[in-house]
Design a protein around this motif. Structure first.
Motif, PDB file in Angstrom:
ATOM      1  N   PHE A 150       0.838  -1.142   0.042  1.00  0.00           N
ATOM      2  CA  PHE A 150       0.252   0.361   0.243  1.00  0.00           C
ATOM      3  C   PHE A 150       0.867   0.776  -0.069  1.00  0.00           C
ATOM      4  N   SER A 151       0.727   2.117  -1.274  1.00  0.00           N
ATOM      5  CA  SER A 151       2.139   3.405  -1.429  1.00  0.00           C
ATOM      6  C   SER A 151       1.176   4.273  -1.328  1.00  0.00           C
ATOM      7  N   ARG A 152       1.174   5.351  -0.872  1.00  0.00           N
ATOM      8  CA  ARG A 152       1.201   6.794  -0.862  1.00  0.00           C
ATOM      9  C   ARG A 152       0.943   7.165  -1.552  1.00  0.00           C
ATOM     10  N   LYS A 153       0.942   8.283  -2.493  1.00  0.00           N
ATOM     11  CA  LYS A 153       0.792   8.995  -3.078  1.00  0.00           C
ATOM     12  C   LYS A 153       0.065  10.304  -3.352  1.00  0.00           C
ATOM     13  N   GLY A 154       0.572  11.563  -4.523  1.00  0.00           N
ATOM     14  CA  GLY A 154      -0.112  12.422  -4.515  1.00  0.00           C
ATOM     15  C   GLY A 154       0.065  13.688  -3.382  1.00  0.00           C
ATOM     16  N   PHE A 155      -0.838  14.495  -3.263  1.00  0.00           N
ATOM     17  CA  PHE A 155      -0.907  15.489  -3.353  1.00  0.00           C
ATOM     18  C   PHE A 155      -1.211  15.040  -1.510  1.00  0.00           C
ATOM     19  N   ASP A 156      -0.953  16.101  -0.359  1.00  0.00           N
ATOM     20  CA  ASP A 156      -0.992  15.082   0.967  1.00  0.00           C
ATOM     21  C   ASP A 156      -0.912  16.687   1.772  1.00  0.00           C
ATOM     22  N   THR A 208      13.093   6.432  -3.435  1.00  0.00           N
ATOM     23  CA  THR A 208      14.744   5.913  -2.429  1.00  0.00           C
ATOM     24  C   THR A 208      14.393   6.094  -1.534  1.00  0.00           C
ATOM     25  N   ALA A 209      15.452   6.819  -0.377  1.00  0.00           N
ATOM     26  CA  ALA A 209      16.355   6.918   1.039  1.00  0.00           C
ATOM     27  C   ALA A 209      15.193   5.772   1.597  1.00  0.00           C
ATOM     28  N   ALA A 210      14.889   6.337   2.753  1.00  0.00           N
ATOM     29  CA  ALA A 210      14.688   5.413   3.761  1.00  0.00           C
ATOM     30  C   ALA A 210      13.698   4.558   3.118  1.00  0.00           C
ATOM     31  N   ALA A 211      12.370   4.810   2.485  1.00  0.00           N
ATOM     32  CA  ALA A 211      10.939   4.160   1.812  1.00  0.00           C
ATOM     33  C   ALA A 211      12.016   3.304   1.084  1.00  0.00           C
ATOM     34  N   GLN A 212      12.829   3.070   0.436  1.00  0.00           N
ATOM     35  CA  GLN A 212      12.774   2.423  -0.634  1.00  0.00           C
ATOM     36  C   GLN A 212      13.864   1.380   0.296  1.00  0.00           C
ATOM     37  N   THR A 213      14.718   1.825   1.212  1.00  0.00           N
ATOM     38  CA  THR A 213      15.438   0.555   2.483  1.00  0.00           C
ATOM     39  C   THR A 213      14.425  -0.531   2.602  1.00  0.00           C
ATOM     40  N   HIS A 214      13.062   0.513   3.304  1.00  0.00           N
ATOM     41  CA  HIS A 214      12.014  -0.278   3.543  1.00  0.00           C
ATOM     42  C   HIS A 214      11.612  -1.542   2.520  1.00  0.00           C
ATOM     43  N   VAL A 267      -0.163   4.750  10.730  1.00  0.00           N
ATOM     44  CA  VAL A 267       0.684   5.270  11.489  1.00  0.00           C
ATOM     45  C   VAL A 267       0.574   7.112  10.619  1.00  0.00           C
ATOM     46  N   ASP A 268       0.580   7.705  11.187  1.00  0.00           N
ATOM     47  CA  ASP A 268       0.888   8.801  10.127  1.00  0.00           C
ATOM     48  C   ASP A 268       2.232   9.362   8.861  1.00  0.00           C
ATOM     49  N   LYS A 269       3.356   8.788   9.335  1.00  0.00           N
ATOM     50  CA  LYS A 269       4.550   9.190   8.192  1.00  0.00           C
ATOM     51  C   LYS A 269       4.455   7.643   8.704  1.00  0.00           C
ATOM     52  N   GLY A 270       5.443   7.281   6.769  1.00  0.00           N
ATOM     53  CA  GLY A 270       5.949   6.084   6.286  1.00  0.00           C
ATOM     54  C   GLY A 270       4.229   6.507   5.101  1.00  0.00           C
ATOM     55  N   GLN A 271       5.331   5.367   3.692  1.00  0.00           N
ATOM     56  CA  GLN A 271       4.765   5.989   2.449  1.00  0.00           C
ATOM     57  C   GLN A 271       4.634   4.274   2.114  1.00  0.00           C
ATOM     58  N   GLU A 272       5.015   3.330   2.229  1.00  0.00           N
ATOM     59  CA  GLU A 272       4.920   2.280   2.054  1.00  0.00           C
ATOM     60  C   GLU A 272       4.730   0.831   3.288  1.00  0.00           C
ATOM     61  N   PHE A 273       3.497   0.076   2.715  1.00  0.00           N
ATOM     62  CA  PHE A 273       2.680  -0.484   3.895  1.00  0.00           C
ATOM     63  C   PHE A 273       2.774  -1.964   3.319  1.00  0.00           C
ATOM     64  N   VAL A 274       3.768  -3.088   3.463  1.00  0.00           N
ATOM     65  CA  VAL A 274       3.495  -4.064   2.954  1.00  0.00           C
ATOM     66  C   VAL A 274       3.229  -4.733   4.124  1.00  0.00           C
ATOM     67  N   LEU A 275       1.664  -6.377   3.038  1.00  0.00           N
ATOM     68  CA  LEU A 275       1.265  -7.446   3.427  1.00  0.00           C
ATOM     69  C   LEU A 275       2.040  -8.829   3.099  1.00  0.00           C
ATOM     70  N   ASP A 276       2.424  -9.496   3.236  1.00  0.00           N
ATOM     71  CA  ASP A 276       2.646 -10.546   2.583  1.00  0.00           C
ATOM     72  C   ASP A 276       1.034 -11.873   2.622  1.00  0.00           C
ATOM     73  N   THR A 277       0.907 -11.713   1.082  1.00  0.00           N
ATOM     74  CA  THR A 277      -0.644 -12.415   1.493  1.00  0.00           C
ATOM     75  C   THR A 277       0.341 -13.958   1.530  1.00  0.00           C
TER      76      THR A 277
END
Length: 289
Positions: free
Chosen positions: A5-11, A93-99, A261-271
């Motif tokens: 689940f990837s948060r994108k666009g105007f915020d 990139t950066a922390a989000a890509q590391t996640h 969570v308030d911050k965080g761009q990508e939330f991962v779920l293992d199907t």
């Protein structure tokens, strides 16, 4: 397969207004303004709409056609003129890509993109948000990964391999990124779930709003999602990443409520741990039958 689940666009920080849902249900995710990026808001013509004039009204002139924007994820072939061989792609990139790396995201995994949306109306010759319309998180697009392209600070090798990526913001701005893990995920040509190819492209936009695309719980703020009951964590199963605190979750008869969570761009779920997710996401992407 993993779902991201990837948060994108105007915020509330970038753009500072919701992306619009038009009266006919057409929805557009507004790419965030980023100085120096290769495209301007006025360049975008998704499905023939003059997006810049809509945004100028909604932001009271604070975001205009000449504003540079970060067109990423880049999912819709109709948005701008395309070079030969163009494919949908998404950069991180950066922390989000590391996640994403730590979660093992790679070929076959599926990004579901979501953002802040609100219904708009045309009144008095201008676009405005409908007063009674809620602010919501909604899904607006997807990308199933065919390949991760490692770009780093020098994009020459990536462009040599995929010339159509030359205009992507993670290529154009590669030298300016502070992290060396700058990467681009290229979408599959066809969507492949549960061992079979579906009659859907591997990436695209959900161009019309439907209630099943809404993540926000009715009557709640964007911080509260209403999800199928099977999302609720069970003993021994890894939960949606960044959401390990059990106090964030509550289970009802037919649904799970999650305080995200308030911050965080990508939330991962293992199907593999949540097999019900496969049929759920298939129904979402195929749409009403």
């Amino acid at each position: 397969m993993r779902i991201v689940f990837s948060r994108k666009g105007f915020d509330s920080q970038y753009g500072r207004v919701a992306s619009p849902i038009l009266p006919d249900g057409t929805m557009f995710s507004l790419p965030i303004p980023v100085p120096g990026d290769p495209h301007q808001l006025g360049d975008l013509r998704p499905a023939g709409h003059d997006l810049a004039s809509i945004v100028a009204d909604l932001t009271r002139g604070n975001v205009v056609a000449s504003m540079p924007i970060h067109l990423d994820p880049d999912l819709d072939a109709s948005t701008i003129a395309r070079p030969p061989g163009w494919r949908p792609a998404f950069g991180q990139t950066a922390a989000a890509q590391t996640h994403l790396e730590n979660q093992g995201i790679g070929p076959g995994d599926l990004f579901l993109f979501f953002g802040w949306f609100r219904e708009v109306e045309h009144s008095g010759g201008m676009w405005r948000y409908r007063r009674s319309a809620p602010d919501i998180h909604a899904l607006f697009g997807w990308l199933q990964v065919e390949e991760r392209v490692t770009v780093g600070h020098d994009a020459s090798a990536a462009v040599q391999r995929h010339p159509w990526l030359a205009g992507h913001p993670h290529i154009v701005g590669a030298a300016s990124y502070s992290s060396s893990n700058n990467s681009i995920y290229v979408g599959r040509k066809t969507l492949h779930l549960a061992g079979r190819d579906l009659e859907l492209p591997g990436a695209g936009v959900l161009s019309r709003f439907r209630r099943d695309l809404q993540l926000t719980a009715p009557g709640r703020t964007r911080s509260w999602w209403r999800l199928p009951a099977w999302f609720h964590p069970r003993a021994g199963r890894p939960v949606l990443s960044y959401h390990t605190d059990p106090k964030r979750w509550s289970l009802e008869a037919e649904a799970t409520t999650l305080r995200i969570v308030d911050k965080g761009q990508e939330f991962v779920l293992d199907t593999a741990q949540y097999p019900e997710a496969i049929s759920w996401v298939t129904r979402l992407l195929q749409g009403p039958t």
